[in-house]
Design an enzyme around this catalytic site. Structure first.
Site, PDB file in Angstrom:
ATOM      1  N   ALA A 267       8.441  23.732 -27.430  1.00 59.71           N
ATOM      2  CA  ALA A 267       8.057  24.376 -28.679  1.00 59.71           C
ATOM      3  C   ALA A 267       9.021  25.510 -28.966  1.00 59.71           C
ATOM      4  O   ALA A 267       9.869  25.827 -28.136  1.00 59.71           O
ATOM      5  CB  ALA A 267       6.631  24.934 -28.582  1.00 59.71           C
ATOM      6  N   GLU A 303       4.323  30.603 -26.881  1.00 57.61           N
ATOM      7  CA  GLU A 303       5.021  30.831 -28.158  1.00 57.61           C
ATOM      8  C   GLU A 303       4.405  32.011 -28.893  1.00 57.61           C
ATOM      9  O   GLU A 303       5.111  32.820 -29.489  1.00 57.61           O
ATOM     10  CB  GLU A 303       4.986  29.577 -29.037  1.00 57.61           C
ATOM     11  CG  GLU A 303       5.533  28.304 -28.385  1.00 57.61           C
ATOM     12  CD  GLU A 303       6.856  28.474 -27.674  1.00 57.61           C
ATOM     13  OE1 GLU A 303       7.686  29.275 -28.122  1.00 57.61           O
ATOM     14  OE2 GLU A 303       7.076  27.797 -26.642  1.00 57.61           O
ATOM     15  N   GLU A 325      12.325  35.086 -21.864  1.00 60.16           N
ATOM     16  CA  GLU A 325      11.694  33.887 -21.306  1.00 60.16           C
ATOM     17  C   GLU A 325      10.945  34.163 -20.012  1.00 60.16           C
ATOM     18  O   GLU A 325       9.806  33.717 -19.834  1.00 60.16           O
ATOM     19  CB  GLU A 325      12.718  32.765 -21.118  1.00 60.16           C
ATOM     20  CG  GLU A 325      13.313  32.235 -22.434  1.00 60.16           C
ATOM     21  CD  GLU A 325      12.266  31.778 -23.454  1.00 60.16           C
ATOM     22  OE1 GLU A 325      11.081  31.623 -23.088  1.00 60.16           O
ATOM     23  OE2 GLU A 325      12.637  31.586 -24.630  1.00 60.16           O
TER      24      GLU A 325
HETATM   25  N1  B3K Z   1      12.620  29.584 -26.976  1.00 60.77           N
HETATM   26  C1  B3K Z   1      12.435  28.163 -27.027  1.00 60.77           C
HETATM   27  C2  B3K Z   1      13.547  27.415 -26.407  1.00 60.77           C
HETATM   28  C3  B3K Z   1      14.639  27.022 -27.308  1.00 60.77           C
HETATM   29  C4  B3K Z   1      15.593  26.108 -26.598  1.00 60.77           C
HETATM   30  C5  B3K Z   1      16.910  25.966 -27.228  1.00 60.77           C
HETATM   31  N2  B3K Z   1      17.728  24.986 -26.592  1.00 60.77           N
HETATM   32  C6  B3K Z   1      11.162  27.747 -26.389  1.00 60.77           C
HETATM   33  C7  B3K Z   1      10.456  28.750 -25.590  1.00 60.77           C
HETATM   34  O1  B3K Z   1      10.885  29.143 -24.532  1.00 60.77           O
HETATM   35  O2  B3K Z   1       9.449  29.226 -26.025  1.00 60.77           O
HETATM   36 ZN    ZN Z   2       9.894  30.867 -24.339  1.00 62.95          ZN
END
Ligand code: B3K
Ligand code: ZN
Length: 889
Positions: A267, A303, A325
C-alpha cells in the site's frame, strides 16, 4: 559484465536543492493512451542551494510538449535536456515554470507514475514515480502545496480523486467532467496521488479527539462493497490508537483508502489518499483468512500512521528511508499488539514479527545485498525497500523504547514532532530527539544505523556458591558485510531474567547496588565484552536471556537440553518460552539433517527428540495457555531458518529432516492432535478476533500435522473439514492438507475450489500459491500452471502467487539437483524485467544466498545469475541485484 558502480547514488554526495518549490498546480486531461499534464510550479532560489540552475528530473517515458518560464516559452537553447535531467541554467531568483507533458498510462506496465489498472487510473509516486508524470525536483526534501485539476470522460471515469479536500466539481460539456482538489499541507512529490475511474465507496463520519469530524472512505470496484467493513474498522481503530498512544490526530477533513488490483507493494501512504493493493483491503469470511484480516489491520494502520511519521515529518533523502519506515513499522506492530490486548496475545504478535525478521532479514544481513539501516549508496532506490529498512529498522526503534521506557520514548516522539513538524529530516534528527528528551547519550547507538550485519552476542555464566554471586559475561561481534570489513561494538539492550529451581523469577540485585530488585532487567552491552554480577542468588539459576527479543541479534549460550525444556515449561517471558522450544527443535532438526546427509538411520540421530515431543505435548494440552501461543509453539522452525543455521545449505536434507520430525510428532501426539482439533472447533458466525483466530490456528496446525500421516483417517478428517468449512481459513488449511497428501479427493477439491472462486482474484492467488508451494509440485508443474488461463505475468499479485511462491516457499523443489528451478527462475526474471523492473528485482533476490549452497547447486545458481546479468536491456533494478550477488567481497 557490467558493474556500473559509477551510477551509484551516494549518501555523502547529498546537497541541498538549488530551488524550492512553493506551489504546484497540476491539470490532468486523463486518457489511457494520451494523457496531458499541465504543471505550473512556482520556484524560489534556495539560499542554501549552490547554483542558480533549476534542476528537474523527468523519466524517459515523458514527452515534453511545452516549457515556459515566467510567461514566456523557453527556447531550446535556454535549457538542457539530457539523461533524464532538465536543467535551466542561470535562472532568476523566482520563477514560474509551466510544463506540459504527454504520457501513455495504458502502456505503463511498471506500475510507477500514472498507470491503468482494470480500466481505472492510479498513481504510485514513491520513491521516484512523480518524474514519470512531469519534470520536477523529484526528491523528498522539496515540499510544496498542491492544487490538482482532474478532467476526464464522466461515464468511464465518474470518480475523480486526489490529495486533500475537494474544492469544486462540475461538468465540462462534451461528456467530460472535472474535479478540483487542494491539499492544505506541504508535501514531497512522492506523496502525490490521483485516482480516476468507476469506483464505489463505503463511508463513515468519525469524531476526532479535538471535536472535529472527518469523512472516512474506502473505495473499491463495484461488487466489492461487501468486503470493506474490516478495512473501515481498522482505519477507525488506527485513528483512535494514534490519538491515545501518541497524541497524534488526523489533520484532514477527509481520509480515503482506495483498493487497486495491480500494485507493486502492499500500500502507499499518499496524503489523505492511501492507495492499497486489494490484498490489504478486501475481506469477508468467504474469501479472507485470519491472517488476511490481521494483515489488513496492520497495513491500514501502517499507512495511516505514516500521516505523521513520514508525511508531516518526512525524509531528507532516500537514505533516510528507515526514518519513516522503521518507525512506522514499529508503530503498526505496537498497534496490532495493543488491539489483541492480552499479554500472551502481545507475545504471539512479537513472535510473529521476530519470525519474519529471522526468516528474511537475517539472511539479507548475511548476504550480498546486506546494507545498514541507513544505507550509504544505491543504484536503484526501489531495491532498498527491504526487510532491513523496514523490520530491522523497526527493531532499532523498539530498542529506544526498551532503553528509555515507554514514557521516555513518548517524550522523544513529542520532541521529534515539536522540532520537525513540516520538515524533511534525517535518522540523526530522530536519535537526537530521543536523546535530548531523555537526557541520554545515544552517540554509540548510531552504529545501528551505520553498520550492517546481524550482531552475535555470546553469553557465558558462572555461579559462585560461596559468595552467592551469579555472573553473566556478554561478548559481542558482528561478521563482515560488503564494504564493511570490521565493526565497532553496538549499544545492545539485553533483557534478562533468572529462574530458580522451581521456575520462579529471582529478584535481580546488582552487586554493589541494593536499591532495586526487579525480576527482569535490561543489561546495556556497549563494550566488546562486559560482565554483570548479581548477588544473593541461592543456587545456580537458569538464565532467560534476550527476553522479548530485546535486540535484533543472534544470542548464543550453551543451554543444555534440560535447561531448554525447563524454560519451555516455566519461563515467565512468553517469548523466551517459545524461543526455548525453537532452540531445541533447531538442535534436533540439524542433527537429523546431518543424519540424512550421511545416510544414517534417523531413529538414532537425535536422542533427545522424544523428550522434546513430550514437552510439546504438555504445551499442546495446557489450556491455561492461549491457543495462539500453543500454535506458534508447535510450529517448527522453517526450512529457510534452518538453512541459515548451516554452513553449507542442503535443501533436500533439511526438507527430509523436517518432514521426518513432523511425521514423528504426528504419530506420537496423534490422539492429542485429534483432541485439539475437536476442542478448538469454532462455532457460530465467523469472527476474526484474536481468540477465535487463535483457536482456528491451533486446530489447523494440528490438522496439518495429522495430514502428514497421509492415511485414510487423516484424509477423511481433512476432507471433512474442507467440505464443511464456512470460512477461508479452514477451507484453505484443509485444501493444503489434501494437496500435500495422496488423498483421493485432492484433484477434485482443487478443481471445485477454482470453480467456486473463479471471480475472486485474491482467492485465485491463494489457489496458485498453495500449489506452487506444495511438496508435490515440481518445475514442470509450475510451468504448466503458468499456462493456466488465469495466470497473468503483468499482475504482480498473480506473479507473486505462482512464481515467487515456488522459488521462495518451496525450497526442496526449487533447488532441484538438475538446476531446472534455476533455469525457470532466470527465464522469469528476464520476462518480468521487460514488464516491471521492481517486481523482477524482487524475484532476482531469490539467489542472494547462492554461495552458501553445496558446490554443485552453487555452480548452477551462478550460471543462472550470469544468464540474467548478461540479458539485454537489463533494468537498473535487476542489474544492481545480480551484480551484487555475483560480486566477490
Ligand atoms: N511507502 C510505501 C512504499 C513505496 C514503495 C516504493 N517502491 C509503502 C509503505 O511502506 O507504507
Ligand atoms: Zn511504510
Amino acid at each position: 559484465m557490467r558493474t556500473d558502480t559509477t551510477l551509484a547514488i551516494r549518501r555523502s554526495d547529498y546537497t541541498e536543492p538549488n530551488y524550492l518549490v512553493e506551489t504546484v498546480e497540476l491539470g490532468f486531461d486523463l486518457d489511457p493512451t494520451d494523457t496531458r499534464v499541465a504543471a505550473r510550479l512556482t520556484l524560489r532560489h534556495n539560499p542554501d542551494g549552490r547554483a542558480n540552475d533549476i534542476v528537474l528530473v523527468g523519466d524517459d517515458s515523458l514527452e515534453l510538449v511545452q516549457l515556459r518560464m515566467n510567461g514566456k516559452p523557453l527556447s531550446r537553447r535556454a535549457y538542457r535536456l539530457a539523461d533524464n535531467e532538465l536543467r535551466i541554467p542561470n535562472a532568476p531568483e523566482e520563477a514560474v515554470l509551466e510544463i506540459e507533458t504527454a504520457l501513455k498510462p495504458e502502456a505503463n506496465t511498471s506500475l510507477m507514475g500514472l498507470y491503468v489498472s482494470n480500466g481505472n487510473f492510479f498513481t504510485q509516486c514513491e520513491a521516484e514515480g512523480f518524474r514519470k508524470i512531469t519534470f520536477f525536483p523529484d526528491r523528498p526534501d522539496v515540499m510544496a502545496k498542491y492544487k490538482v485539476m482532474l478532467r476526464a470522460n464522466r461515464e468511464q471515469y465518474p470518480v475523480l480523486l486526489s490529495n486533500g479536500n475537494l474544492i469544486e466539481e462540475g461538468d465540462l460539456g462534451d461528456g467530460r467532467h472535472y474535479a478540483l482538489w487542494e491539499d492544505p499541507f506541504r508535501k514531497p512529490s512522492y506523496l502525490f496521488a490521483l485516482v480516476a475511474g468507476k469506483l464505489v465507496c463505503q463511508e463513515e463520519r468519525c469524531a476526532l479527539a479535538d471535536g472535529r469530524e472527518a469523512l472516512l472512505q474506502v473505495w473499491v470496484e463495484e461488487g466489492n462493497l461487501d468486503k470493506t467493513q474490516h478495512a473501515m474498522e481498522s482505519l477507525k481503530n488506527s485513528i483512535r490508537w494514534d490519538e491515545e498512544r501518541f497524541g497524534l490526530e488526523l489533520d484532514l477533513d477527509r481520509f480515503m483508502i482506495v483498493a487497486v488490483g495491480d500494485f507493486n507493494m502492499g500500500a502507499m501512504e499518499n496524503k489523505g489518499l492511501n492507495i492499497f493493493n486489494t490484498k490489504y483491503v478486501l475481506a469477508n469470511p468467504r474469501i479472507a483468512t485470519d491472517s488476511d484480516y490481521a494483515n489488513i489491520e496492520a497495513v491500514v494502520g501502517h499507512e495511516y500512521f505514516h500521516n505523521w511519521t513520514g508525511n508531516r515529518v518526512t525524509c531528507r533523502d532516500w537514505f533516510q528511508l528507515s526514518l519513516k519506515e522503521g518507525l512506522t513499522v514499529f508503530r503498526d506492530q505496537e498497534f496490532s499488539a495493543d488491539m489483541v490486548g492480552t499479554d500472551s496475545g502481545r507475545a504471539v504478535k512479537r513472535i510473529d514479527d521476530v519470525r519474519v525478521l529471522r526468516q528474511a532479514q537475517f539472511p539479507e544481513d548475511a548476504g550480498p545485498m546486506a546494507h545498514p539501516v541507513r544505507p550509504d549508496s544505491y543504484l536503484e532506490i526501489n531495491n532498498f525497500y527491504t526487510v532491513t529498512i523496514y523490520e530491522k529498522g523497526s527493531e532499532v526503534v523498539r530498542m529506544y523504547q526498551t532503553l528509555l521506557g515507554r514514557e521516555g520514548f513518548r517524550k522523544g516522539m513529542d520532541l521529534y514532532f515539536e522540532r520537525h513538524d513540516g520538515q524533511a529530516v534525517t535518522c540523526d534528527d530522530f536519535r537526537a530527539a530521543m536523546a535530548d528528551a531523555n537526557g541520554r547519550d545515544l552517540t554509540q547507538f548510531e552504529r545501528w544505523y551505520s553498520q550492517a550485519g546481524t550482531p552475535r552476542v555470546r553469553a557465558e555464566t558462572r555461579y559462585d556458591d560461596a559468595s552467592r554471586i551469579y555472573e553473566i559475561t556478554l561478548s559481542q561481534s558482528c561478521p563482515p558485510t560488503p564494504g564493511q570489513k570490521t565493526k565497532l561494538p553496538f549499544h545492545i539492550p539485553v533483557k534478562i531474567g533468572l529462574l530458580d529451581a522451581q521456575g520462579r523469577d529471582l529478584p535481580l540485585v546488582f552487586e554493589g547496588d541494593l536499591s532495586e530488585a526487579p525480576t527482569t532487567r535490561v543489561l546495556e552491552l556497549t563494550e566488546a565484552s562486559q560482565t554483570f554480577r548479581f548477588t544473593g542468588i541461592f543456587g545456580e539459576p537458569v538464565p532467560s536471556l534476550l527476553r522479548d527479543f530485546s535486540a535484533p541479534v543472534i544470542l548464543e549460550y550453551d543451554y543444555s537440553d534440560d535447561d531448554l525444556a525447563f524454560l519451555m515449561a516455566h519461563d515467565s517471558d512468553p517469548f523466551n518460552r517459545w524461543e526455548a522450544g525453537q532452540r531445541l527443535a533447531t538442535r534436533h532438526l540439524l542433527a537429523l539433517t546431518r543424519a540424512v546427509q550421511e545416510s544414517r538411520p534417523l531413529e538414532e540421530a537425535a536422542p533427545g527428540v522424544a523428550t522434546f515431543i513430550e514437552s510439546l505435548r504438555a504445551i499442546l494440552n495446557d489450556t491455561t495457555l492461549d491457543a495462539a501461543f500453543r500454535e506458534v509453539a508447535l510450529t517448527l522452525p522453517s526450512e529457510g531458518v534452518l538453512a541459515e543455521e548451516m554452513d553449507v545449505i542442503d535443501p533436500q536434507a533439511i526438507h527430509a529432516a523436517r518432514q521426518y520430525l513432523r511425521r514423528m510428532l504426528a504419530r506420537t501426539l496423534r490422539n492429542d492432535l485429534v483432541a485439539a482439533c475437536n476442542l478448538n472447533a469454532t462455532t457460530g458466525a465467523y469472527s476474526p478476533d484474536a481468540a477465535s483466530a487463535g483457536k482456528r490456528g491451533l486446530k489447523n496446525v494440528a490438522l496439518l500435522y495429522l495430514a502428514e500421516l497421509d492415511d485414510t483417517d487423516s484424509h477423511a478428517m481433512t476432507q471433512a473439514q474442507y467440505d464443511r468449512a464456512d470460512n477461508m481459513t479452514d477451507r484453505i488449511a484443509a485444501l493444503m492438507g489434501l494437496v500435500n497428501s495422496s488423498a483421493p479427493g485432492k484433484a477434485d477439491a482443487l478443481e471445485r475450489f477454482y470453480t467456486e472462486f473463479e471471480g475472486e482474484a485474491l482467492v485465485i492467488d491463494k489457489w496458485f500459491s498453495l500449489q506452487a508451494s506444495a511438496r508435490t509440485t515440481h518445475v514442470p508443474d509450475v510451468r504448466r500452471l503458468m499456462k493456466h488461463e488465469a495466470f497473468n505475468l503483468k499482475n504482480p499479485n498473480r506473479a507473486r502467487s505462482l512464481i515467487f511462491s515456488f522459488c521462495n516457499a518451496n525450497p526442496a523443489r526449487f533447488h532441484a539437483p538438475d538446476g531446472s528451478g534455476y533455469e525457470y527462475w532466470a527465464e522469469q526474471v528476464i520476462a518480468l524485467n521487460a514488464i516491471n523492473p521492481q517486481v523482477a528485482a524482487r524475484l532476482a533476490r531469490t539467489m542472494d544466498r547462492w554461495r552458501k549452497y553445496d558446490r554443485l547447486l552453487a555452480q548452477l545458481m551462478k550460471k543462472a545469475l550470469q544468464r540474467v546479468a548478461e540479458a539485454p536491456k537489463l533494468s537498473k533494478d535487476v542489474l544492481e541485484v545480480v551484480t551484487k550477488a555475483l560480486a566477490d567481497n
